[in-house]
Scaffold this motif. Structure first.
Motif, PDB file in Angstrom:
ATOM      1  N   GLY A 144       0.827  -1.350  -0.150  1.00 27.88           N
ATOM      2  CA  GLY A 144       0.004  -0.055  -0.171  1.00 27.88           C
ATOM      3  C   GLY A 144       0.643   0.939   0.290  1.00 27.88           C
ATOM      4  N   CYS A 145       2.095   0.794  -0.472  1.00 26.46           N
ATOM      5  CA  CYS A 145       2.875   2.508  -0.563  1.00 26.46           C
ATOM      6  C   CYS A 145       2.925   3.284  -1.828  1.00 26.46           C
ATOM      7  CB  CYS A 145       4.619   1.701   0.019  1.00 26.46           C
ATOM      8  SG  CYS A 145       3.742   1.212   1.582  1.00 26.46           S
ATOM      9  N   GLU A 146       2.550   3.929  -2.850  1.00 29.75           N
ATOM     10  CA  GLU A 146       2.840   4.582  -3.057  1.00 29.75           C
ATOM     11  C   GLU A 146       4.745   4.782  -3.993  1.00 29.75           C
ATOM     12  OE1 GLU A 146       0.802   8.476  -3.168  1.00 29.75           O
ATOM     13  OE2 GLU A 146      -1.546   6.911  -3.498  1.00 29.75           O
ATOM     14  N   SER A 147       5.045   5.301  -5.028  1.00 27.46           N
ATOM     15  CA  SER A 147       5.743   5.649  -5.274  1.00 27.46           C
ATOM     16  C   SER A 147       5.869   6.291  -6.873  1.00 27.46           C
ATOM     17  CB  SER A 147       6.863   4.107  -5.391  1.00 27.46           C
ATOM     18  OG  SER A 147       6.350   3.321  -6.505  1.00 27.46           O
ATOM     19  N   THR A 148       6.785   7.485  -6.960  1.00 28.05           N
ATOM     20  CA  THR A 148       6.448   8.102  -8.100  1.00 28.05           C
ATOM     21  C   THR A 148       7.956   8.177  -8.908  1.00 28.05           C
ATOM     22  OG1 THR A 148       5.351   9.981  -6.662  1.00 28.05           O
ATOM     23  CG2 THR A 148       5.874  10.551  -8.825  1.00 28.05           C
ATOM     24  N   ALA A 149       7.073   7.846 -10.839  1.00 27.91           N
ATOM     25  CA  ALA A 149       8.818   7.763 -11.220  1.00 27.91           C
ATOM     26  C   ALA A 149       8.950   8.998 -11.648  1.00 27.91           C
ATOM     27  CB  ALA A 149       8.037   6.630 -12.714  1.00 27.91           C
ATOM     28  N   TYR A 150      10.372   9.649 -12.205  1.00 30.37           N
ATOM     29  CA  TYR A 150      10.563  11.100 -12.351  1.00 30.37           C
ATOM     30  C   TYR A 150      11.532  11.214 -13.335  1.00 30.37           C
ATOM     31  CZ  TYR A 150       8.274  12.884  -7.714  1.00 30.37           C
ATOM     32  OH  TYR A 150       7.726  13.242  -6.601  1.00 30.37           O
ATOM     33  N   HIS A 151      11.378  12.052 -14.590  1.00 30.72           N
ATOM     34  CA  HIS A 151      12.419  11.815 -16.214  1.00 30.72           C
ATOM     35  C   HIS A 151      13.151  13.553 -15.562  1.00 30.72           C
ATOM     36  CE1 HIS A 151      14.890  10.856 -19.687  1.00 30.72           C
ATOM     37  NE2 HIS A 151      13.698  12.025 -19.663  1.00 30.72           N
ATOM     38  N   TYR A 152      14.301  13.213 -14.984  1.00 28.98           N
ATOM     39  CA  TYR A 152      14.924  14.556 -15.332  1.00 28.98           C
ATOM     40  C   TYR A 152      15.053  15.125 -16.887  1.00 28.98           C
ATOM     41  CZ  TYR A 152      15.046  14.889 -10.340  1.00 28.98           C
ATOM     42  OH  TYR A 152      14.790  15.123  -8.687  1.00 28.98           O
ATOM     43  N   ALA A 153      14.785  15.648 -17.553  1.00 29.52           N
ATOM     44  CA  ALA A 153      15.093  16.335 -19.048  1.00 29.52           C
ATOM     45  C   ALA A 153      15.643  17.414 -19.086  1.00 29.52           C
ATOM     46  CB  ALA A 153      13.992  16.492 -19.867  1.00 29.52           C
ATOM     47  N   PHE A 154      17.358  17.152 -18.984  1.00 30.02           N
ATOM     48  CA  PHE A 154      18.555  18.391 -19.595  1.00 30.02           C
ATOM     49  C   PHE A 154      18.345  18.764 -20.495  1.00 30.02           C
ATOM     50  CE2 PHE A 154      19.576  16.140 -15.508  1.00 30.02           C
ATOM     51  CZ  PHE A 154      20.535  17.127 -15.201  1.00 30.02           C
ATOM     52  N   ILE A 155      17.690  20.213 -20.953  1.00 29.88           N
ATOM     53  CA  ILE A 155      17.182  20.964 -22.673  1.00 29.88           C
ATOM     54  C   ILE A 155      18.635  21.323 -22.584  1.00 29.88           C
ATOM     55  CG2 ILE A 155      16.051  21.421 -24.268  1.00 29.88           C
ATOM     56  CD1 ILE A 155      13.481  21.100 -21.639  1.00 29.88           C
ATOM     57  N   ASN A 156      19.257  21.351 -23.774  1.00 29.65           N
ATOM     58  CA  ASN A 156      20.579  21.745 -24.497  1.00 29.65           C
ATOM     59  C   ASN A 156      19.886  22.599 -25.526  1.00 29.65           C
ATOM     60  OD1 ASN A 156      22.204  21.110 -22.194  1.00 29.65           O
ATOM     61  ND2 ASN A 156      21.833  19.259 -23.343  1.00 29.65           N
ATOM     62  N   SER A 157      21.147  23.640 -25.820  1.00 33.32           N
ATOM     63  CA  SER A 157      21.068  24.872 -26.506  1.00 33.32           C
ATOM     64  C   SER A 157      21.973  24.215 -28.179  1.00 33.32           C
ATOM     65  CB  SER A 157      21.300  26.186 -26.599  1.00 33.32           C
ATOM     66  OG  SER A 157      20.538  26.985 -25.213  1.00 33.32           O
ATOM     67  N   THR A 158      21.512  24.675 -29.085  1.00 33.90           N
ATOM     68  CA  THR A 158      22.972  25.259 -30.166  1.00 33.90           C
ATOM     69  C   THR A 158      23.745  25.826 -29.475  1.00 33.90           C
ATOM     70  OG1 THR A 158      21.684  25.539 -31.979  1.00 33.90           O
ATOM     71  CG2 THR A 158      21.637  23.071 -31.607  1.00 33.90           C
ATOM     72  N   TYR A 159      25.106  25.664 -30.412  1.00 32.84           N
ATOM     73  CA  TYR A 159      25.981  26.542 -30.580  1.00 32.84           C
ATOM     74  C   TYR A 159      26.207  27.155 -31.759  1.00 32.84           C
ATOM     75  CZ  TYR A 159      29.834  30.118 -28.960  1.00 32.84           C
ATOM     76  OH  TYR A 159      30.867  31.045 -29.593  1.00 32.84           O
ATOM     77  N   GLU A 160      26.322  28.575 -32.041  1.00 33.70           N
ATOM     78  CA  GLU A 160      26.773  28.713 -33.468  1.00 33.70           C
ATOM     79  C   GLU A 160      26.811  30.348 -33.284  1.00 33.70           C
ATOM     80  OE1 GLU A 160      24.382  29.598 -37.266  1.00 33.70           O
ATOM     81  OE2 GLU A 160      23.204  28.430 -35.720  1.00 33.70           O
ATOM     82  N   HIS A 161      28.610  30.620 -33.906  1.00 35.29           N
ATOM     83  CA  HIS A 161      28.922  31.733 -34.251  1.00 35.29           C
ATOM     84  C   HIS A 161      29.402  31.557 -35.146  1.00 35.29           C
ATOM     85  CE1 HIS A 161      31.581  34.688 -32.543  1.00 35.29           C
ATOM     86  NE2 HIS A 161      32.672  33.807 -33.414  1.00 35.29           N
TER      87      HIS A 161
END
Length: 341
Positions: free
Chosen positions: A47-64
């Motif tokens: 009867g114990c609840e557990s939660t699933a988490y997803h850590y999304a790291f969103i990166n930028s492209t580098y343009e110069h």
């Protein structure tokens, strides 16, 4: 032994490029940097609840973008990859070339570097002659040239000589392309071969200085055109020159057999241009006089002095015989018509 009645939350993570679509269909961009997506909950047998988490790291492209400027024929070493870049074909006007370099990232986004290389046309100048002719009667040396590519901002012209040391420099900050550059020179310059140094400068692509030889003539004042002949003045009147060779020219064409210090002319020659090639005693180089135009002068011959004449020769003018002996001219009756000493 008692069972573990506590629930453990489940977590994982991943890298994304530019955006992430969460479990509910929403779009998250790189501005958020990181987003925690709750995937759902579950209850275990106790009867114990557990939660699933997803850590999304969103990166930028580098343009110069890097910019650089070179002259046609040169190359540019790009620090990004250490390679040399240049144009493939010659340019006649400033032209931009773009080069791209893509770098792969372990974080999920690629980096793109751009090089905008501006290639300016090299300054190329060609002179109209290998050696120029200078007549001191005009006191100006003109050097015609043709600019085939590039841009000229200023021209500096100087003249130097090891025979008679002097340096003359003139700048021409304003001029029209391909108009001859010029410099004022002395009319007493000793006939010789000199060198002019021309420096075409440009803020974009500078050209190397060019050495231009020029050959100086004798001034026309060493010649005198009188009744029926053109003759050279002797060393007392010509500036101290002694010559060992003569060749006369009419309208830029050599006159066959005209190898004396004087030239018979007639009224048929009025309007023609004459000059003579001379070699100084003890030398081999031929230097010419500036040309004079014969106008049929009828000045009294007795007024002429200081002529350079052979010991003995004769010529006929207007049907009259004249004898040149001992540097004097006699008519057919033996009367002196010119005193040359």
């Amino acid at each position: 032994t008692f069972p573990n009645l506590l629930a453990n939350d489940a977590t994982d993570s991943a890298q994304y490029c530019l955006q992430y679509k969460d479990s509910k269909g929403r779009i998250h961009t790189a501005d958020e940097v990181m987003y925690i997506d709750t995937l759902g909950t579950s209850t275990n047998q106790y009867g114990c609840e557990s939660t699933a988490y997803h850590y999304a790291f969103i990166n930028s492209t580098y343009e110069h973008t890097d910019s650089a400027r070179i002259c046609d024929g040169a190359s540019y070493r790009w620090i990004v990859d250490g390679q040399n870049y240049k144009n493939d074909a010659p340019v006649t006007a400033s032209t931009d070339y773009t080069f791209d370099k893509k770098f792969e990232s372990s974080m999920g986004c690629d980096s793109v570097m751009h090089l905008v290389l501006t290639v300016d046309p090299s300054l190329k100048v060609r002179f109209a002659a290998d050696t120029f002719d200078y007549c001191p009667d005009y006191q100006v040396l003109e050097l015609p040239y043709n600019m085939t590519s590039g841009i000229i901002d200023t021209v500096t012209l100087s003249v130097e000589s090891s025979v008679e040391p002097f340096v003359i420099g003139e700048k021409h900050p304003q001029f029209a392309p391909n108009v001859p550059v010029s410099i004022s020179l002395s009319n007493d310059l000793r006939p010789d071969v000199y060198e002019a140094y021309v420096d075409f400068s440009s803020e974009l692509c500078h050209a190397d200085p060019i050495t231009v030889p020029f050959k100086t003539r004798y001034p026309a004042k060493v010649l005198v055109a009188k009744d029926g002949f053109i003759a050279l003045l002797n060393s007392e009147y010509n500036g101290g020159y002694h010559w060992s060779f003569y060749q006369w020219y009419c309208n830029d064409e050599p006159i066959p057999g005209a190898t004396q210090s004087y030239l018979p002319v007639s009224m048929e020659n009025v309007g023609n241009w004459y000059y003579v090639g001379l070699v100084r005693e003890g030398e081999t180089e031929v230097f010419y006089t500036c040309p004079i135009q014969y106008n049929g002068s009828q000045t009294d011959m007795d007024e002429v002095g200081g002529l350079e004449m052979d010991n003995y020769s004769k010529y006929i003018y207007n049907g009259h015989l004249y004898i040149i002996r001992d540097r004097q001219i006699y008519d057919a009756l033996g009367r002196i018509v010119i005193l040359t000493e």
